[in-house]
Write a protein that holds these residues in place. Structure first.
Motif, mmCIF file in Angstrom:
data_model
loop_
_atom_site.group_PDB
_atom_site.id
_atom_site.type_symbol
_atom_site.label_atom_id
_atom_site.label_comp_id
_atom_site.label_asym_id
_atom_site.label_seq_id
_atom_site.Cartn_x
_atom_site.Cartn_y
_atom_site.Cartn_z
ATOM 1 N N GLN A 351 0.830 -1.205 0.000
ATOM 2 C CA GLN A 351 0.000 0.000 0.000
ATOM 3 C C GLN A 351 0.868 1.260 0.000
ATOM 4 O OE1 GLN A 351 -3.795 0.353 1.669
ATOM 5 N NE2 GLN A 351 -3.710 -1.622 2.746
ATOM 6 N N LEU A 352 2.031 1.182 0.634
ATOM 7 C CA LEU A 352 2.969 2.298 0.584
ATOM 8 C C LEU A 352 3.445 2.499 -0.854
ATOM 9 C CD1 LEU A 352 4.696 4.380 2.180
ATOM 10 C CD2 LEU A 352 6.482 2.605 2.295
ATOM 11 N N TRP A 353 3.738 1.399 -1.549
ATOM 12 C CA TRP A 353 4.159 1.469 -2.959
ATOM 13 C C TRP A 353 3.084 2.126 -3.822
ATOM 14 C CZ3 TRP A 353 7.578 0.885 -6.876
ATOM 15 C CH2 TRP A 353 7.085 0.605 -8.153
ATOM 16 N N VAL A 354 1.837 1.721 -3.608
ATOM 17 C CA VAL A 354 0.732 2.269 -4.403
ATOM 18 C C VAL A 354 0.673 3.784 -4.272
ATOM 19 C CG1 VAL A 354 -1.785 2.366 -4.600
ATOM 20 C CG2 VAL A 354 -0.643 0.161 -4.358
ATOM 21 N N ARG A 355 0.836 4.272 -3.049
ATOM 22 C CA ARG A 355 0.785 5.718 -2.822
ATOM 23 C C ARG A 355 1.999 6.430 -3.434
ATOM 24 N NH1 ARG A 355 -2.211 3.248 0.867
ATOM 25 N NH2 ARG A 355 -3.857 4.381 1.963
ATOM 26 N N MET A 356 3.172 5.827 -3.233
ATOM 27 C CA MET A 356 4.400 6.473 -3.693
ATOM 28 C C MET A 356 4.534 6.476 -5.215
ATOM 29 S SD MET A 356 7.224 5.347 -0.814
ATOM 30 C CE MET A 356 8.531 6.310 -1.587
ATOM 31 N N ARG A 357 4.130 5.409 -5.868
ATOM 32 C CA ARG A 357 4.323 5.346 -7.324
ATOM 33 C C ARG A 357 3.413 6.332 -8.048
ATOM 34 N NH1 ARG A 357 0.399 3.735 -11.410
ATOM 35 N NH2 ARG A 357 -1.161 2.445 -10.411
ATOM 36 N N LYS A 358 2.370 6.800 -7.377
ATOM 37 C CA LYS A 358 1.475 7.772 -7.993
ATOM 38 C C LYS A 358 1.810 9.213 -7.632
ATOM 39 C CE LYS A 358 -2.631 4.866 -8.602
ATOM 40 N NZ LYS A 358 -4.081 4.774 -8.418
ATOM 41 N N SER A 359 2.839 9.394 -6.795
ATOM 42 C CA SER A 359 3.097 10.764 -6.312
ATOM 43 C C SER A 359 4.574 11.167 -6.305
ATOM 44 C CB SER A 359 2.537 10.917 -4.890
ATOM 45 O OG SER A 359 3.104 9.941 -4.020
ATOM 46 N N VAL A 360 5.491 10.194 -6.387
ATOM 47 C CA VAL A 360 6.920 10.498 -6.326
ATOM 48 C C VAL A 360 7.372 11.246 -7.580
ATOM 49 C CG1 VAL A 360 9.201 9.421 -6.517
ATOM 50 C CG2 VAL A 360 7.619 8.659 -4.761
ATOM 51 N N THR A 361 8.139 12.300 -7.376
ATOM 52 C CA THR A 361 8.656 13.072 -8.510
ATOM 53 C C THR A 361 10.154 13.340 -8.403
ATOM 54 O OG1 THR A 361 8.113 15.159 -7.413
ATOM 55 C CG2 THR A 361 6.442 14.236 -8.906
ATOM 56 N N SER A 362 10.801 12.749 -7.392
ATOM 57 C CA SER A 362 12.243 12.964 -7.234
ATOM 58 C C SER A 362 12.825 11.907 -6.321
ATOM 59 C CB SER A 362 12.521 14.353 -6.651
ATOM 60 O OG SER A 362 12.055 14.428 -5.305
ATOM 61 N N TYR A 363 14.157 11.783 -6.343
ATOM 62 C CA TYR A 363 14.839 10.880 -5.417
ATOM 63 C C TYR A 363 14.660 11.359 -3.979
ATOM 64 C CZ TYR A 363 17.157 8.735 -9.442
ATOM 65 O OH TYR A 363 17.427 8.072 -10.608
ATOM 66 N N GLN A 364 14.571 12.670 -3.802
ATOM 67 C CA GLN A 364 14.369 13.232 -2.471
ATOM 68 C C GLN A 364 13.056 12.745 -1.875
ATOM 69 O OE1 GLN A 364 16.693 15.370 -0.954
ATOM 70 N NE2 GLN A 364 15.469 15.043 0.899
ATOM 71 N N ASP A 365 12.016 12.674 -2.711
ATOM 72 C CA ASP A 365 10.718 12.172 -2.242
ATOM 73 C C ASP A 365 10.848 10.761 -1.679
ATOM 74 O OD1 ASP A 365 9.348 14.442 -2.887
ATOM 75 O OD2 ASP A 365 8.445 13.661 -4.727
ATOM 76 N N ILE A 366 11.547 9.909 -2.420
ATOM 77 C CA ILE A 366 11.693 8.508 -1.995
ATOM 78 C C ILE A 366 12.406 8.427 -0.645
ATOM 79 C CG2 ILE A 366 12.680 6.259 -2.571
ATOM 80 C CD1 ILE A 366 12.479 7.045 -5.520
ATOM 81 N N GLY A 367 13.526 9.157 -0.522
ATOM 82 C CA GLY A 367 14.284 9.130 0.730
ATOM 83 C C GLY A 367 13.479 9.660 1.902
ATOM 84 N N ASP A 368 12.756 10.769 1.709
ATOM 85 C CA ASP A 368 11.967 11.376 2.798
ATOM 86 C C ASP A 368 10.843 10.454 3.246
ATOM 87 O OD1 ASP A 368 13.601 13.566 2.653
ATOM 88 O OD2 ASP A 368 12.183 14.827 1.538
ATOM 89 N N CYS A 369 10.158 9.795 2.274
ATOM 90 C CA CYS A 369 9.052 8.893 2.629
ATOM 91 C C CYS A 369 9.555 7.686 3.417
ATOM 92 C CB CYS A 369 8.331 8.424 1.361
ATOM 93 S SG CYS A 369 7.394 9.707 0.516
ATOM 94 N N LEU A 370 10.640 7.093 2.964
ATOM 95 C CA LEU A 370 11.170 5.913 3.656
ATOM 96 C C LEU A 370 11.717 6.283 5.034
ATOM 97 C CD1 LEU A 370 12.940 3.989 0.738
ATOM 98 C CD2 LEU A 370 10.741 3.493 1.820
ATOM 99 N N LYS A 371 12.248 7.505 5.162
ATOM 100 C CA LYS A 371 12.730 7.969 6.474
ATOM 101 C C LYS A 371 11.571 8.036 7.465
ATOM 102 C CE LYS A 371 15.231 11.762 8.730
ATOM 103 N NZ LYS A 371 15.854 13.092 8.539
ATOM 104 N N LEU A 372 10.424 8.557 7.035
ATOM 105 C CA LEU A 372 9.232 8.627 7.892
ATOM 106 C C LEU A 372 8.794 7.230 8.330
ATOM 107 C CD1 LEU A 372 7.107 11.297 5.972
ATOM 108 C CD2 LEU A 372 8.138 11.581 8.233
ATOM 109 N N VAL A 373 8.808 6.294 7.405
ATOM 110 C CA VAL A 373 8.365 4.929 7.702
ATOM 111 C C VAL A 373 9.308 4.258 8.695
ATOM 112 C CG1 VAL A 373 8.041 2.622 6.726
ATOM 113 C CG2 VAL A 373 7.184 4.628 5.496
#
Length: 592
Positions: A351-373
Motif C-alpha cells: 500500500q505504501l508502494w501504491v501511494r508512492m508510485r502515484k506521487s513520487v517526482t524525485s529521489y528526495q521524495d523517496i528518501g523522505d518517505c522511507l525515512k518517515l516509515v
C-alpha cells in the motif's frame, strides 16, 4: 548458345555464391546498377506464401547516390571538421530516403535467364557446392500483364539440380467491382492452359482482423496491437467465399503494451514507474512520470502512517471488549488501487508502494518517505502487517520491528531507490501470480523463472516485464475475443515457454490454433483483409501452382498503384471494400 552468355551466367552465379557464403554481408552490387540483397522471404507479402521460411536473393535497381551542393561543400571544407559536420547534417535533409526501386521487365528476364543457365549442368559448370537460394527480381509492371516479380527456384534430387521452377507475380490496382475480379473457373482454366493438367487440387485461405485499429465516425483510431486469424480449407466454390467451419484456424497475436483500451492499462502504468526506477539506476538519469496524485508523496505517507496509528489505537480499545483480537490487516483502498488485477490483501509495504508510485517526482521524495516509515517502525508507533513471503529490504525491517530490533539503514545514494524498487517488484509479482494461478492458467513451478530473486534487480525487472506482456496477451484475448479456458491455458503455456529463452519483444507474433466456431461471430459478417485461392497439379518436386490473392492493401511495395477507391475496410466499416489483386503463376522446367 554463345559462350559470352554462358560466361555471364557463371559470373552471376559466382557473385551469388559469394554472397550466400559470406556471413558478414547481406548485399552486393551487380553491373553497378543492380542491388542484390540476401534476406528472409517473409519480408515480402507477395512471395511469402511459398518462401516465408526461406532465405532468398532479391534483385532491385540500385539507387544512385545524389551528389549535390552539400557534397561539394564537404569536399571543399574537408579539413574543417566542425563545419564539415554541419554540412553533412544539411545534406541528410536534401536526400530523401527512397523505397525499393524495380528493374525493367526486360532486365528482370535477363537476370532470371542468367540464374537459370547457371544452374543447368548441361550448359554451365555446376560444382558440388550447396544449392543457391531462390532468386526474386522486382519488376516495374511495364508489360501488358503487369508483372511485379519474377522468381526462380532450383529443384534438386539428392543435392543435384535437375530443374528450376519459374514464378511470375502480376498485380492489379484496387477495385470495388467484384465483377472485374477473375472468377474461379477462369483461374482453373488459366492453370489448365499453362500446365495441361487433368486433375487439380484447390485450397482456400483467408485472413480477418479481429482486434486492432478501428474506425469510429470516419476517424481511424490507430492501434499497434493486432489479432488476426488465418483460415485454410479445401473445396473452394467461389471467389471471396466465407471460410467454412471445417477450416483450420490460427490466431496471430501481437500485443503492444500501453493500449488505453486494455484492462491492463493501469498495471502498465505501474510497470512504467518500476521501469523508470530501474532505468535511473542503470543510466544515472531519471525522467519522472507525471504524478497522478495532487498531494505530495511525503504528505500521502504521513497521512497513511497516521491512519495506521489510529487503527492500532482502535484495535487496542476493541481488544478489551472482545475475546479475540483482530489482526491488523489493512484492506486496499479502491480509490487508490483500482486495476484489472486488484487484490484485497495488499500489505503495508504494498500500500505504501501504491501511494508512492502515484506521487513520487524525485529521489528526495523517496528518501523522505522511507525515512518517515523507518522512524515510525523504530519508535514503535505502528505494527504493520506484511506478507510472510515478502523479500524486500523494507519487509525485513518490518519483521525486525516486531522484536524492537531494527538494523540501521543509511538512506543515502541509491539505497532508497533500490528499497522502493524491491517493494514494487514484490507487489507486482504477487499481482500476476494472483491472476495466473487464480484463473488456473499455470502453477508456481512454471513461474519460477519469472519470480526468481536470485538474479540482479535489472534482470528481475526484465522478467517482470515479460510476465506483464504475457498477461496483456492473455487478457486481451480473453476480454475482447472471449477465448475459452482451454485456449487461454494453451496460450499461457506457449507465452511462458517462449519468454524463458527469448528476449522481450512486443513485435513477436504468437500463434494459437482455434476452432472457427469459437470466433464465427467475429468474422462471418466482416470483410477479409486477405483472401486467397491456390490451384495445384503434379506431385512432389514437379508440383506447380497458380494462386490468386485479394487484399485490402497492395502486396507489392515497389510500385505505386493509382486508384480512385479509398481504403476504408478496417474492421469492415465499408459495405463494399476495395481489393487489390495479386496473381502468382508457376512453371517447372526440367534440365533432363
Amino acid at each position: 548458345m554463345g559462350s559470352k552468355v554462358v560466361s555471364r551466367a557463371e559470373e552471376f552465379s559466382t557473385l551469388l555464391r559469394c554472397l550466400q557464403d559470406d556471413q558478414s554481408s547481406n548485399s552486393c552490387t551487380y553491373e553497378e546498377d543492380i542491388h542484390i540483397t540476401k534476406m528472409n522471404g517473409d519480408k515480402f507479402a507477395a512471395v511469402n506464401l511459398y518462401f516465408a521460411n526461406q532465405t532468398i536473393f532479391v534483385c532491385e535497381k540500385a539507387v544512385p547516390k545524389i551528389i549535390g551542393l552539400c557534397d561539394e561543400l564537404n569536399t571543399e571544407t574537408s579539413n574543417c571538421s566542425a563545419e564539415n559536420g554541419d554540412a553533412e547534417d544539411s545534406c541528410d535533409v536534401l536526400r530523401p530516403e527512397q523505397g525499393p526501386q524495380p528493374l525493367t521487365v526486360i532486365k528482370s528476364r535477363q537476370l532470371l535467364s542468367l540464374y537459370t543457365l547457371s544452374q543447368n549442368p548441361g550448359v554451365s559448370t555446376v560444382d558440388n557446392n550447396p544449392i543457391l537460394h531462390p532468386l526474386w527480381v522486382r519488376c516495374d509492371m511495364s508489360d501488358p500483364s503487369g508483372t511485379a516479380w519474377f522468381g526462380a527456384e532450383p529443384v534438386c534430387v539428392s543435392n543435384k539440380v535437375t530443374g528450376v521452377k519459374l514464378y511470375s507475380v502480376t498485380c492489379k490496382g484496387s477495385t470495388v467491382e467484384k465483377k472485374s475480379l477473375v472468377t474461379l473457373d477462369e483461374l482453373k482454366q488459366m492453370h489448365k492452359n499453362r500446365h495441361h493438367s487433368s486433375s487439380m487440387g484447390i485450397k482456400g485461405s483467408a485472413r480477418f482482423s479481429l482486434f486492432g485499429s478501428t474506425v469510429v465516425e470516419n476517424t481511424t483510431i490507430e492501434s499497434q496491437s493486432s489479432v488476426t486469424v488465418d483460415f485454410k480449407w479445401s473445396h473452394v466454390e467461389r471467389i471471396l467465399e466465407i471460410p467454412p467451419l471445417s477450416s483450420t484456424a490460427t490466431l496471430n497475436i501481437k500485443v503492444v503494451c500501453g493500449d488505453m483500451r486494455s484492462p491492463m492499462f493501469e498495471m502498465y502504468r505501474e510497470l512504467e514507474f518500476l521501469q523508470t526506477l530501474a532505468n535511473g539506476l542503470k543510466t544515472g538519469e531519471t525522467e519522472w512520470m507525471e504524478p497522478v496524485e495532487s498531494t505530495s508523496a511525503v504528505n500521502l505517507t504521513k497521512v497513511y502512517l497516521e491512519e495506521l496509528r489510529n487503527m492500532a489505537k482502535t484495535l487496542q480499545d476493541q481488544a478489551a471488549k472482545t475475546v479475540e483480537t483482530p489482526k491488523l490487516k489493512p484492506e486496499a483502498d479502491p480509490s487508490i488501487f483500482n486495476s484489472f488485477l486488484e487484490r484485497g490483501d495488499l500489505d503495508f509495504a504494498e500500500q505504501l508502494w501504491v501511494r508512492m508510485r502515484k506521487s513520487v517526482t524525485s529521489y528526495q521524495d523517496i528518501g523522505d518517505c522511507l525515512k518517515l516509515v523507518i522512524e515510525a517502525l523504530r519508535y514503535d508507533d505502528i505494527k504493520p502487517w506484511i506478507h510472510r513471503d515478502s523479500s524486500s529490504s523494507l519487509s525485513k525491517l518490518i519483521l525486525q520491528s516486531y522484536h524492537q530490533q531494527i538494523d540501521h539503514v543509511s538512506l543515502t545514494g541509491i539505497t532508497p531507490v533500490i528499497m522502493l524498487l524491491e517493494v514494487g517488484l514484490d507487489k507486482m509479482r504477487k499481482d500476476y501470480i494472483n491472476y495466473l494461478i487464480g484463473e488456473e492458467l499455470t502453477t508456481l513451478n512454471h513461474l519460477y523463472y519469472y519470480l526468481s530473486t536470485e538474479v540482479d534487480v535489472q534482470e528481475q525487472v526484465i522478467r517482470l516485464s515479460k510476465l506483464h506482456h504475457l498477461l496483456e496477451i492473455i487478457v486481451t484475448c480473453g476480454t475482447f475475443l472471449g477465448l475459452p479456458y482451454d485456449r487461454q491455458f494453451v496460450l499461457t503455456q506457449s507465452c511462458l515457454n517462449h519468454y524463458k529463452t527469448s528476449t522481450y519483444d512486443e513485435e513477436h507474433e504468437f500463434k494459437l490454433q482455434i476452432k472457427p466456431a469459437l470466433i464465427s461471430h467475429f468474422y462471418q459478417k466482416e470483410h477479409p483483409i486477405l483472401w486467397g485461392v491456390e490451384i495445384s497439379s503434379g506431385q512432389g518436386l514437379r508440383e506447380v501452382r497458380t494462386s490468386l490473392q485479394l487484399s485490402d492493401k497492395p502486396l507489392v511495395d515497389h510500385v505505386i498503384f493509382e486508384t480512385d477507391f479509398p481504403n476504408e475496410t478496417i474492421n469492415g466499416d465499408s459495405e463494399e471494400p476495395a481489393f487489390f489483386s495479386t496473381t502468382m503463376c508457376c512453371s517447372f522446367n526440367s534440365f533432363a
